[in-house]
Every structure is written in structure tokens, then in C-alpha cells.
Design a protein around this motif. Structure first.
Motif, PDB file in Angstrom:
ATOM      1  N   THR A   1      67.980   0.971  48.364  1.00 16.11           N
ATOM      2  CA  THR A   1      67.795  -0.483  48.450  1.00 16.11           C
ATOM      3  C   THR A   1      66.409  -0.868  47.936  1.00 16.11           C
ATOM      4  OG1 THR A   1      67.196  -0.074  50.735  1.00 16.11           O
ATOM      5  CG2 THR A   1      69.350  -1.006  50.349  1.00 16.11           C
TER       6      THR A   1
ATOM      7  N   SER B   1      72.488  10.678  54.754  1.00 20.53           N
ATOM      8  CA  SER B   1      71.931  10.330  53.451  1.00 20.53           C
ATOM      9  C   SER B   1      71.588   8.853  53.392  1.00 20.53           C
ATOM     10  CB  SER B   1      72.935  10.662  52.355  1.00 20.53           C
ATOM     11  OG  SER B   1      72.428  10.238  51.108  1.00 20.53           O
ATOM     12  N   HIS B   2      70.678   8.481  52.490  1.00 22.65           N
ATOM     13  CA  HIS B   2      70.411   7.056  52.301  1.00 22.65           C
ATOM     14  C   HIS B   2      71.186   6.529  51.100  1.00 22.65           C
ATOM     15  CE1 HIS B   2      67.521   8.806  49.459  1.00 22.65           C
ATOM     16  NE2 HIS B   2      67.720   7.704  48.773  1.00 22.65           N
ATOM     17  N   ASP B   3      71.885   7.426  50.408  1.00 24.18           N
ATOM     18  CA  ASP B   3      72.473   7.064  49.132  1.00 24.18           C
ATOM     19  C   ASP B   3      73.997   7.151  49.207  1.00 24.18           C
ATOM     20  OD1 ASP B   3      73.264   6.823  46.517  1.00 24.18           O
ATOM     21  OD2 ASP B   3      71.696   8.126  45.719  1.00 24.18           O
TER      22      ASP B   3
ATOM     23  N   GLN C   1      64.596   1.032  45.969  1.00 24.92           N
ATOM     24  CA  GLN C   1      64.582   1.396  44.554  1.00 24.92           C
ATOM     25  C   GLN C   1      65.052   0.211  43.706  1.00 24.92           C
ATOM     26  OE1 GLN C   1      66.026   5.192  42.816  1.00 24.92           O
ATOM     27  NE2 GLN C   1      67.813   4.054  42.216  1.00 24.92           N
TER      28      GLN C   1
ATOM     29  N   SER D   1      68.352  14.881  48.631  1.00 22.66           N
ATOM     30  CA  SER D   1      67.553  13.756  48.139  1.00 22.66           C
ATOM     31  C   SER D   1      66.259  14.207  47.467  1.00 22.66           C
ATOM     32  CB  SER D   1      67.279  12.739  49.229  1.00 22.66           C
ATOM     33  OG  SER D   1      66.763  13.380  50.343  1.00 22.66           O
TER      34      SER D   1
ATOM     35  N   LEU E   1      74.253  -2.161  50.149  1.00 27.60           N
ATOM     36  CA  LEU E   1      73.971  -0.748  49.851  1.00 27.60           C
ATOM     37  C   LEU E   1      74.761  -0.294  48.631  1.00 27.60           C
ATOM     38  CD1 LEU E   1      73.977   1.266  53.201  1.00 27.60           C
ATOM     39  CD2 LEU E   1      72.040   0.713  51.765  1.00 27.60           C
TER      40      LEU E   1
ATOM     41  N   GLU F   1      62.394  -5.759  54.013  1.00 26.57           N
ATOM     42  CA  GLU F   1      62.656  -4.461  54.610  1.00 26.57           C
ATOM     43  C   GLU F   1      63.209  -4.678  56.011  1.00 26.57           C
ATOM     44  OE1 GLU F   1      59.162  -2.105  54.301  1.00 26.57           O
ATOM     45  OE2 GLU F   1      59.106  -2.356  52.144  1.00 26.57           O
TER      46      GLU F   1
ATOM     47  N   GLU G   1      69.197   2.981  55.586  1.00 25.67           N
ATOM     48  CA  GLU G   1      67.856   3.028  55.005  1.00 25.67           C
ATOM     49  C   GLU G   1      66.922   3.880  55.870  1.00 25.67           C
ATOM     50  OE1 GLU G   1      66.590  -1.100  53.206  1.00 25.67           O
ATOM     51  OE2 GLU G   1      67.970  -1.386  54.843  1.00 25.67           O
ATOM     52  N   SER G   2      65.740   4.186  55.343  1.00 26.16           N
ATOM     53  CA  SER G   2      64.709   4.852  56.128  1.00 26.16           C
ATOM     54  C   SER G   2      64.461   4.050  57.394  1.00 26.16           C
ATOM     55  CB  SER G   2      63.386   4.879  55.369  1.00 26.16           C
ATOM     56  OG  SER G   2      63.510   5.609  54.208  1.00 26.16           O
TER      57      SER G   2
ATOM     58  N   GLU H   1      69.889  14.736  54.670  1.00 30.65           N
ATOM     59  CA  GLU H   1      69.435  14.452  53.300  1.00 30.65           C
ATOM     60  C   GLU H   1      69.283  15.743  52.503  1.00 30.65           C
ATOM     61  OE1 GLU H   1      68.680  11.398  51.993  1.00 30.65           O
ATOM     62  OE2 GLU H   1      68.031  10.085  53.614  1.00 30.65           O
TER      63      GLU H   1
ATOM     64  N   ASP I   1      64.186   4.740  49.205  1.00 35.35           N
ATOM     65  CA  ASP I   1      65.584   4.426  49.486  1.00 35.35           C
ATOM     66  C   ASP I   1      66.244   3.686  48.329  1.00 35.35           C
ATOM     67  OD1 ASP I   1      65.618   5.425  51.966  1.00 35.35           O
ATOM     68  OD2 ASP I   1      65.668   3.521  53.016  1.00 35.35           O
TER      69      ASP I   1
END
Lengths: 329, 325
Positions: B188, A219-221, B190, A190, A261, A282, A55-56, A187, B186
Motif C-alpha cells: 500500500t 504476508s503483506h502482499d 509502495q 518478502s 490492497l 497510514e 499492512e505493517s 513473510e 508494504d
């Protein structure tokens, strides 16, 4: 979550990059420091793509920049091309830079708007005096053609005249100008539409084969890195949760964070009602991370042990390494 | 269910140095009370312009509109500026894509939340504060009293988007436009925000228009989907019907370009070659013809009309999928 441990390191002859116990700290004040990356180790073999996912705020971009010595490293080592990047002097680091390049997240703001496309791509060649002006011009044409941009039409236009996807193509051409060994992509897709995303991911694969690149893909995805990765490293608050091959990671994520995730990725099929785990809240502040396993505050399987002892990476078989006291079956 | 928003033959053009740019080219859409509609398309397909035009937010002199927008029985295309303004907040509200730039960086969350309540609902300061706290609780922000005193830069992206949602919901709108509400977030976060929007829509009996470029995002959260391409609706159907029975080649291509976790990876990803046609030009044939894998001669010369199947599935294609060709 945890983190430390090096069971996943392989000692083969053709390692391109080897990172051990890397720690990057930022001082918030004279007394308080935040560890963005706290004790990460991994290695990367010639031709591999390692994806770093999280994550961020988990420290993945900091890690990418620290590998390139774009940030001061607090402790640990980064071995690249036979030198420890954290120990050698600035001039030696600079001399290694052509071999390691980076592509940034926002393709539009990472290109100078006053430069033409041709200038953007030839700048690295000029700085490093690679060949005569004529040879450079040939090289620029070749690079632009290889990323799918026609130098005759686009060469003299400026970056702001292009869409995000095209700017990312120009960034890729620019990063490949010096024929690097290692390419770090932070990223890279993104900011792009899904349809353009696929084009850029395919292009990166083509370039990897064509130029024999070794890549780090941030990447976060998890869905984005699926097609491109040899190994995937999942990060949380500066630590490693899990490192695995894509197949074993997606089929049977061992770490509860990886599972969350995986299940946050939207599936374009309304008939598939998967049991989704939506993470609450978070990540906690890295200034004062939880004791023991850093993921325990959001983990459905956390026990007392997780609060007292930091889990170490262990081999789960099948190329899967996980740092968790209570891994999933 | 009754019709809440109805667009008919809506056309939006902008004056540009290169000539007239037609961003929306004759769109007919209807949103029923309580319904959620997904509007999906690539950058430049006109989806954002469509939602802004529906709310009457395109006030610049270079924008031109024809066609009608009827909201809750009132024709907004002939209404005065004040009448259109009166629908904002209480009738229609919008959540914008980038929560950092949509919030005012130098005002506290509390004052930004209270603004709509004070101006539109005429609440006193005290009432507005009480309602603001309720709103922040509604969007699941922990410790709302503390959050009211914060500035946007002190909140994470996900929290800022929750504040945006709270502001949009402040005056109980009947219709909520969410324009790419999760693109900057992100995965998560989202998932959290999409779930929150779905829950709130049911709790508050709102209609919602969810605008996005990602078909994956709308799959689980909408009743119906309109796919836009080059300023037109090219496919419109109930969500389940659309995913099980894709008729339009463009929608199929869009679906194929999404990386899937639930399917084995083949190494290379399917892409849509080429890009959207120049919006300042009007080609005679189908706008997708140059990128369509099934293109035939007719597609180059004749613009396809929107066809409607018995089950309400609409598509704009001479040679739709699922039919022997």
C-alpha cells in the motif's frame, strides 16, 4: 472493519488449529496498553494453508507468534492437538513445539552464522534426541536434498556464505526436521527477489504435499499468497476485515480495505489502466484505535454507523465472510 | 530532448580475494532530459553498481572503472573529485533502498534536510528551515514543522522514505536515482511512494532512474526500461514496446515469475531455474545460456552483441523471441 464474530468457523473433525477470541496486549506503561491482536478467531483444517494479510503494524506477526505461544496471550484460546496452548503449563507447551514450527522473514539473520548448514538442520534432532547420530545424519541429508541443497557441497559451509534464497531453503529444511504438523511462515519471501520468490513459494508447496503440512502464511502482499492459499484472512489494526477463498477474494473483494490492497499490487503491464485506489495516509495508532469500525478513517464508504457500531463478520456466500456495514457489490 | 546522462562502454570491476569481479560489463545508456528510465534485474545483476558509478560514488580503492560517464555535457570520468562532488544534490541525487540505515539515527530530520541546503546552496539557517518545510509539504508529510523536530526512529518506513525523497530533492537535482525505493515497504505504501515519485518528476521536470528487481514496479512509472543481467544491458526499449513485444528470453522469464492478480492462478509459479553466473569468471557464450529455456549450441560459444531493431528496441540474443526459430 471489525472483527469479531465467528460465523466463519467450521466444526469439522479434522481441525488442526482453532483460535478463538485471541487478544494480545502489550503494556506501554503502567496505564496504557496496546492491543496488537484484538479478538481474532479462525480455524485451520488439516492440509489447508491460511494466509494472513495486512499492512505493517496490523498485528499479523504478533498473531503468528501468539499461536506458537512465543508471546504471552492476554485472553482467548489457541486449541492445537487437543490442548489449549494458553492454559497448559510451560513444559506441556514445550512438548508440543516440535509439532509446530516457524519460518522467519529475514533468512540470513535467523540462522546462526557460526553454525554449518549441517549443524543448523540437525540441531532440532539433537535437542529432541531423535534417533542415533547416524540416523540423524541420514535425515539431515534427506532434508537438504528435498529443499534443493546438495549436502555434499554445502553441508559444511556456514550460513553467511549463502544467498538469501538459499538461506531460506536452509530455514525450511531446519523447520521440517521434526516433521511438524503446523508450519507458520512469517513473510518468508518478502526479503527475496521476484525470481527467487517464485522458487521458494513452489518449494513450500512441494514440502506441504510431501510432509502433509498445514500452514499459516503471513504476508503483506496479496499477490504472493494467491498461489498458495486455501483461505485468506485480511487483517487491519488487530481485527479481521475479511476471510475468503482466494478466487472470491481477488474476483470480488467485499471489504473496502481488501479492495485497496488488491489494487495496490503493481501489474506488470503498462496497457492495463486499472482503476486504482491508493489508500491515503497510514493506519492510525493501535494505542487509540478509531471507534466502531477501525478502518473507517481511511474508508471511502464510511458513514456515521461505522463510527458508532463495530461491524461483525457475516456470511456473504461463496465462502466469503466480511466485517463491514457497507460491503462492496 | 537533449541528453542528460550518457554512459558509454562503462565497465566496473572490483578487486576481491577470488580475483577481479566484473560487476558492470560494458554498458551504454543514455538518459534524456525529463525522461524516466527503469533499470531492472536480479540481485547481483549490477544495477546498483551502475547507478552508484554514474554518480561517482564508488570511491573505494578496490573499484576500477573504464569507459565514460558524461553528465550534462561534462565528462565525469576525467573530472576532479571536487567537480564530481559539485554535481551531487544540484545535478544528480539518490534515494537509497533502506530509509532506516540511510538516515542518521541521532540527528533530527530538520538538521538532515537543512544540511544540503546550507552546504550546497549556501542558505542561512532561517532560509533552510523555510525551504525544509516546503520540501516536507512537497512529499506530502502532514504537519511538517513537527516532523522537522523528529528523529528517524519516530517515523514509519513510508514516512522515512518520504524524508529521503525530500532530502534528495532539496537542491533541485536534474536527475534522480531511486535505488529500490519501495522494496522495504508494504504494497500500500509502495503504491503511494511510486505515485509520489511520478508526480514529483512531472512537477519538477526531473529525469529519473528507477532501479528495481520488480518489472511490475516500473511498468506504470517509466518511459523506457533497461533490463540488466550479469552486468550487461540485455534488453532496452520503450516501456510499452518492452511489455508488448518481449525479445529477450530473460525478460520473459522475469515477467513470468511475477505473481499476477489479474490472471487466474495455476497453482505453481513459473521460476527461473539456476542463478546468475559467477561474476569473477568470463564465459565465452551468452551469460543467460545456462538458464535459458531456448538455449542452442551457438549460445554456449558466442557472446551475443546488442542488436537494434528499427523502433529502437535493443536486445542481446542470438535467437530473439517473436522470430520463427
Amino acid at each position: 472493519m471489525a472483527g469479531s464474530g465467528k460465523v466463519h468457523m467450521r466444526n469439522t473433525g479434522n481441525t488442526v488449529l482453532s483460535v478463538e477470541d485471541l487478544v494480545v496486549e502489550f503494556a506501554l506503561s503502567k496505564k496504557i496498553a496496546v492491543q496488537a491482536v484484538s479478538g481474532i478467531s479462525f480455524d485451520l483444517i488439516q492440509g489447508e494453508t491460511l494466509s494472513i494479510v495486512g499492512e505493517s503494524g496490523c498485528g499479523k506477526s504478533t498473531l503468528g507468534k501468539a499461536i506458537l505461544s512465543l508471546l504471552p496471550v492476554t485472553s482467548g484460546s489457541v486449541m492445537f492437538a487437543g490442548s489449549d496452548m494458553t492454559k497448559i503449563d510451560k513444559e506441556a507447551v514445550r512438548n508440543l513445539r516440535p509439532q509446530m514450527q516457524m519460518i522467519f522473514q529475514d533468512p540470513i539473520s535467523s540462522l546462526d552464522p557460526r553454525y554449518t548448514v549441517r549443524q543448523l538442520v540437525s540441531e532440532p534432532l539433537e535437542i529432541w534426541s531423535r534417533g542415533s547420530a547416524e540416523e540423524q545424519s541420514v535425515k539431515v541429508d534427506e532434508l537438504l536434498n528435498s529443499v534443493g541443497i546438495d549436502p555434499a557441497i554445502a553441508g559444511d559451509r556456514k550460513a553467511y556464505e549463502f544467498s538469501g534464497g538459499q538461506c531460506q531453503r536452509i530455514s525450511i529444511a531446519r523447520s521440517l526436521a521434526l516433521e511438524p504438523k503446523l508450519l507458520i511462515c512469517d513473510e518468508p519471501v518478502s526479503a527475496l527477489d521476484v525470481s527467487i520468490q517464485a522458487q521458494i513459494l513452489n518449494l513450500l508447496q512441494d514440502m506441504k504435499e510431501r510432509y502433509g503440512l498445514t500452514m499459516v502464511f503471513i504476508s503483506h502482499d496479496l499477490s504472493v499468497v494467491k498461489a498458495v492459499s486455501t483461505r485468506i484472512l485480511v487483517m487491519y489494526l488487530g481485527k479481521v476485515c475479511e476471510i475468503a477463498t482466494p478466487d472470491s477474494l481477488y474476483d470480488s473483494p467485499k471489504h473496502h480495505y481488501t479492495y485497496a490492497l488488491v489494487s495496490s499490487v503493481p501489474i506488470p503491464d503498462p496497457s492495463k489502466k486499472v482503476s486504482r485506489v491508493i489508500l491515503e495516509g497510514e493506519p492510525p495508532s493501535p494505542v487509540d484505535p478509531p471507534s466502531g469500525c477501525r478502518f473507517r478513517t481511511r474508508c471511502p464508504a464510511a458513514t456515521e454507523l461505522c463510527a458508532t457500531e463495530e461491524p461483525q463478520l457475516r456470511d456473504m456466500g461463496g465462502g466469503n465472510y466480511v466485517a463491514c456495514h457497507h460491503p462492496r457489490d | 530532448m537533449s541528453s542528460l546522462l550518457s554512459l558509454s562502454n562503462l565497465r566496473i570491476t572490483f578487486d576481491t580475494p577470488r580475483g577481479q569481479l566484473a560487476a558492470v560489463r560494458g554498458v551504454d545508456l543514455e538518459i534524456l532530459a525529463g525522461e524516466s528510465l527503469g533499470v531492472v534485474g536480479e540481485s547481483g545483476s549490477g544495477k546498483t553498481v551502475l547507478s552508484r558509478a554514474s554518480m561517482g560514488l564508488l570511491t573505494m580503492s578496490t573499484a576500477h572503472r573504464s569507459g565514460t560517464v558524461v553528465f550534462d555535457g561534462q565528462d565525469l570520468s576525467t573530472a576532479s573529485r571536487e567537480a564530481v562532488r559539485d554535481t551531487w544534490g544540484t545535478g544528480m541525487a539518490m534515494i537509497f533502498q533502506d530509509p532506516m540505515t540511510a538516515l542518521n539515527p541521532v540527528r533530527r530530520i530538520g538538521s538532515q534536510l537543512a544540511e544540503g541546503l546550507r552546504v550546497r546552496l549556501g542558505m542561512s539557517k532561517k532560509e533552510a528551515k523555510k525551504r525544509s518545510i516546503e520540501l516536507l509539504q512537497l512529499v506530502r508529510i502532514p504537519d511538517p514543522e513537527k516532523a522537522l523536530r523528529k528523529f528517524p526512529n519516530q517515523l514509519s518506513g513510508g514516512m522515512r522514505q518520504r524524508v529521503m525523497i525530500a532530502i534528495a530533492l532539496a537542491c533541485n537535482p536534474k536527475l534522480l536515482f531511486a535505488d529500490e525505493p519501495t522494496t522495504a515497504l508494504d504494497v500500500t505504501v509502495q503504491a503511494q511512494i511510486l505515485q509520489l515519485l511520478s508526480d514529483l518528476r512531472k512537477e519538477l521536470h526531473m529525469s529519473m532512474v528507477l532501479v528495481t528487481h520488480d518489472l511490475g514496479v516500473v511498468a506504470g512509472h517509466t518511459d523506457k526500461i533497461a533490463v540488466m543481467y550479469a552486468g550487461e544491458v540485455v534488453e532496452y526499449a520503450e516501456t510499452k514496446e518492452l511489455f508488448t513485444n518481449v525479445r529477450m528470453p530473460y525478460t520473459e522469464a522475469l515477467l513470468n515469475s511475477i505473481p499476477r492478480l489479474d490472471q487466474k492462478s495455476s497453482g505453481r509459479m513459473a521460476v527461473i531455474e539456476g542463478r546468475l553466473p559467477d561474476p569473477t569468471q568470463q564465459e565465452p557464450g551468452c551469460a543467460f545460456a545456462s538458464r535459458c529455456p531456448y538455449v542452442q549450441e551457438k549460445c554456449q560459444v558466442e557472446h551475443p552483441e546488442l542488436q537494434k531493431a528499427d523502433n529502437g528496441h535493443e536486445f542481446r540474443c542470438h535467437f530473439p523471441l517473436g522470430v520463427a526459430r
